[in-house]
Each structure stands twice: as C-alpha cells, then as structure tokens.
Motif scaffolding. Sequence first.
Motif, PDB file in Angstrom:
ATOM      1  N   UNK A 125      18.475  55.800  75.610  1.00 42.64           N
ATOM      2  CA  UNK A 125      19.426  55.409  74.573  1.00 42.64           C
ATOM      3  C   UNK A 125      18.664  55.110  73.281  1.00 42.64           C
ATOM      4  N   UNK A 126      19.190  55.608  72.163  1.00 37.79           N
ATOM      5  CA  UNK A 126      18.549  55.365  70.869  1.00 37.79           C
ATOM      6  C   UNK A 126      19.605  55.369  69.775  1.00 37.79           C
ATOM      7  N   UNK A 127      19.446  54.468  68.816  1.00 39.15           N
ATOM      8  CA  UNK A 127      20.348  54.384  67.668  1.00 39.15           C
ATOM      9  C   UNK A 127      19.525  54.412  66.395  1.00 39.15           C
ATOM     10  N   UNK A 128      19.957  55.202  65.419  1.00 38.64           N
ATOM     11  CA  UNK A 128      19.269  55.305  64.135  1.00 38.64           C
ATOM     12  C   UNK A 128      19.986  54.435  63.112  1.00 38.64           C
ATOM     13  N   UNK A 129      19.201  53.665  62.354  1.00 35.83           N
ATOM     14  CA  UNK A 129      19.743  52.729  61.372  1.00 35.83           C
ATOM     15  C   UNK A 129      19.260  53.078  59.970  1.00 35.83           C
ATOM     16  N   UNK A 130      20.106  52.790  58.982  1.00 36.86           N
ATOM     17  CA  UNK A 130      19.698  52.980  57.591  1.00 36.86           C
ATOM     18  C   UNK A 130      18.623  51.975  57.193  1.00 36.86           C
ATOM     19  N   UNK A 131      18.737  50.748  57.726  1.00 35.46           N
ATOM     20  CA  UNK A 131      17.749  49.703  57.433  1.00 35.46           C
ATOM     21  C   UNK A 131      17.401  49.006  58.743  1.00 35.46           C
ATOM     22  N   UNK A 132      16.264  49.357  59.307  1.00 37.36           N
ATOM     23  CA  UNK A 132      15.864  48.840  60.613  1.00 37.36           C
ATOM     24  C   UNK A 132      15.447  47.377  60.552  1.00 37.36           C
ATOM     25  N   UNK A 133      15.147  46.861  59.362  1.00 35.19           N
ATOM     26  CA  UNK A 133      14.662  45.480  59.276  1.00 35.19           C
ATOM     27  C   UNK A 133      15.707  44.469  59.720  1.00 35.19           C
ATOM     28  N   UNK A 134      16.966  44.792  59.580  1.00 31.92           N
ATOM     29  CA  UNK A 134      18.028  43.926  60.113  1.00 31.92           C
ATOM     30  C   UNK A 134      17.814  43.721  61.617  1.00 31.92           C
ATOM     31  N   UNK A 135      17.543  44.807  62.318  1.00 32.82           N
ATOM     32  CA  UNK A 135      17.316  44.721  63.766  1.00 32.82           C
ATOM     33  C   UNK A 135      16.018  43.985  64.071  1.00 32.82           C
ATOM     34  N   UNK A 136      15.000  44.172  63.231  1.00 33.88           N
ATOM     35  CA  UNK A 136      13.730  43.458  63.449  1.00 33.88           C
ATOM     36  C   UNK A 136      13.930  41.949  63.326  1.00 33.88           C
ATOM     37  N   UNK A 137      14.618  41.513  62.282  1.00 37.83           N
ATOM     38  CA  UNK A 137      14.838  40.073  62.113  1.00 37.83           C
ATOM     39  C   UNK A 137      15.682  39.512  63.258  1.00 37.83           C
ATOM     40  N   UNK A 138      16.652  40.286  63.711  1.00 37.32           N
ATOM     41  CA  UNK A 138      17.515  39.825  64.803  1.00 37.32           C
ATOM     42  C   UNK A 138      16.711  39.569  66.072  1.00 37.32           C
ATOM     43  N   UNK A 139      15.785  40.474  66.392  1.00 38.17           N
ATOM     44  CA  UNK A 139      14.957  40.265  67.580  1.00 38.17           C
ATOM     45  C   UNK A 139      13.924  39.166  67.337  1.00 38.17           C
ATOM     46  N   UNK A 140      13.395  39.123  66.121  1.00 39.14           N
ATOM     47  CA  UNK A 140      12.379  38.110  65.812  1.00 39.14           C
ATOM     48  C   UNK A 140      12.937  36.698  65.959  1.00 39.14           C
ATOM     49  N   UNK A 141      14.203  36.514  65.644  1.00 38.35           N
ATOM     50  CA  UNK A 141      14.833  35.203  65.783  1.00 38.35           C
ATOM     51  C   UNK A 141      14.587  34.627  67.171  1.00 38.35           C
ATOM     52  N   UNK A 142      14.670  35.491  68.174  1.00 38.78           N
ATOM     53  CA  UNK A 142      14.444  35.066  69.559  1.00 38.78           C
ATOM     54  C   UNK A 142      12.951  35.014  69.862  1.00 38.78           C
ATOM     55  N   UNK A 143      12.242  36.082  69.497  1.00 40.44           N
ATOM     56  CA  UNK A 143      10.824  36.180  69.852  1.00 40.44           C
ATOM     57  C   UNK A 143       9.976  35.089  69.232  1.00 40.44           C
TER      58      UNK A 143
END
Length: 330
Positions: free
Chosen positions: A186-204
């Motif tokens: 499964x893979x999803x392409x995003x216009x701005x991947x940093x949104x997803x990075x910050x979302x995961x970083x919140x937990x990590x």
Amino acid sequence: MSPRILIFGTGSIGAVYTYVLCRATKPVNVFTVCRSNYDVVSKQGLTLNSTIFGQNLNVRPQVVRTVDEAVAASEGKPFDYVIVTAKAIASTPSIPDQLRPAVSESTTIALIQNGIGIEDIYRSAFPSNPILSCVVYLPATQVRPGTVEHREVELLHIGTYPSTAPSAHKDSADKLAALLHAGGASAEVHDDIQQSRWSKLLVNAAWNPICALSRSRDMQFLQSSPYALDLVKGVMLEIAAVAQASGYPSISSEVVDFQISRATARPLPGVEPSMLADAAAGRNMEVDAIVGNPLRIAEAKGVDTPLLKTVYALLSGLDGSFTRARQSRG
C-alpha cells in the motif's frame, strides 16, 4: 524493462520492502545491502512471516555488503531506484557519500526513514535527482538474522522533497507507488509529505526517547508514576507547537489527545518503540532525526520546548554511552 533497485539497509523495514519489490519486479534486479545479517541472507535469502502477506515467505535478491559491490554486480547498469531504509544516524562516510557510486542522473532516491529534516543532506548531495521523502507504518521486527516478523499494518506515504519539486519528480513518486502496488503493498502519494512526517513525529518524539530512557514499554511507563502521562502529553504538545509554527496547524492538541487515548487503551505491557529496542541492545539511536532536529526547528521558530530540551540532553548522554562502550570494546 524491469527497474533495477538498490535497497540500502536491510533490517526489518528493508526486508519487507525487498520482498514487495521482488514481487513487483525480478529478484535478480533487486540488490540489498546487508551487514550483520549478510552471512545468513546471502546463503538463505530473506524470510518474512506476515499477517498481511503470508507466512514463511522466502525471497532471494542480489545480496551485497556495500554499495560498491552492488555497482560491480550490476555490471555498470544504472539503478532506477535507491531506497534508503537504514536508520537516520550520522556516519562516516555519510549515507549520501556511500550511495554516490550507485546514483546516476536518472536515479530516484527514496528515503524511508524516521524523523524530521532528514532530507537536506540528500538534496545537497544529489541536487538534480528526484528525492522522495517517505513515512512508513510497518510494525516489523527482525527476530533473527534474515527472518522478519510483520503484523497488522503496512502503508507508505510518499512525497517529493521539496514539495515544490518539478513535475518530473512528482511522476517519480507516482511510479514508485505503482511499483509498490504491483508488489502487493500500500502506498499513497502526497503533495506535501511533511504533514505526514510531523504527524508521525508527534508520537515518535515522545514515546521513543521516554521509553528508551525509562527502559519501559509505553503502558509500563504510563503506570510507573502519577506524573508519567503528563510528561508524555507535554512532549507531544511541544512537538505540536513546533509543527504549527512550521505551517501545519492540523497537528493540534486534539491530535495529541487522540494519540494519548490510543496509548492508554493498550493492554500491558504495551508497545516497544524502536529506540527502546536499540537501547536494550546498546545500539546508537536516531537522536537527532527524532528529537534534535525538531528542537533546532523550535529554536529557529522561537517556540519554547523545555521538556524536549531535557529529553534531548538525557537521550544524547545515553547515546554517547553506547558509543563509548563500543569504542572500549575495540
């Protein structure tokens, strides 16, 4: 023509994507750089036990010790993709320098690494190549050399770095997603991947260092004292504040509350974050990628992060102790 792929870092994440890409193309076109597991993988291949893909799945890619070996084994044929699944830890030589012999003007470089601000060293090293920043959700563990257990979730978020990259680079993101889909992933392409990075970083950035420092899984730590929950939530709120100052308002206190509710609903002993596993084994951790980089962004944006500073200082000290112990062993 089948794409030629180099996977740099064949631990648990790299092994799963090696399996996926061997399904999408021919195993002879997939080269994996192995280190501690080289002897086993070179003789027996990689074995995957997955609740999604199946059990006792074995693939036999081209196994090498170094990028230079991969280049020699490819007989001068260029790599279409270089996929970095090694931990985002500083090294000498740097990962971009190690990759350089395998990167041609047509190579797409995909970074499947944790943290924030990890892309710049690749953009500087390869200014014309497509750089794809990826955020992975893939709970996998290498239970012994060459054998990986994977469960529950498998999803890769993909976006160009920077988000304003040329349209040809965005096409590269779409092509990688299509290749992964062809391999059953499964893979999803995003216009701005940093949104997803910050979302995961919140937990990590909260759970990884706190669990490593306390040598506790997440639920074990939450039950260790009446102050534990406030510490975890406080670090998450600081990360959310930095994300908002960086232009991502959706990383909000509501998201923090949701993540806290997920954690508190887990049964004991809870989840073992990767830093806890690294600390238990005396391995260096992704201190700067996960904690140091957001701290530096906070300072540049004028965001006060006293808890994050404290966590970074303690985690850096622990990580340094692992380096000293390794050096003392020679």
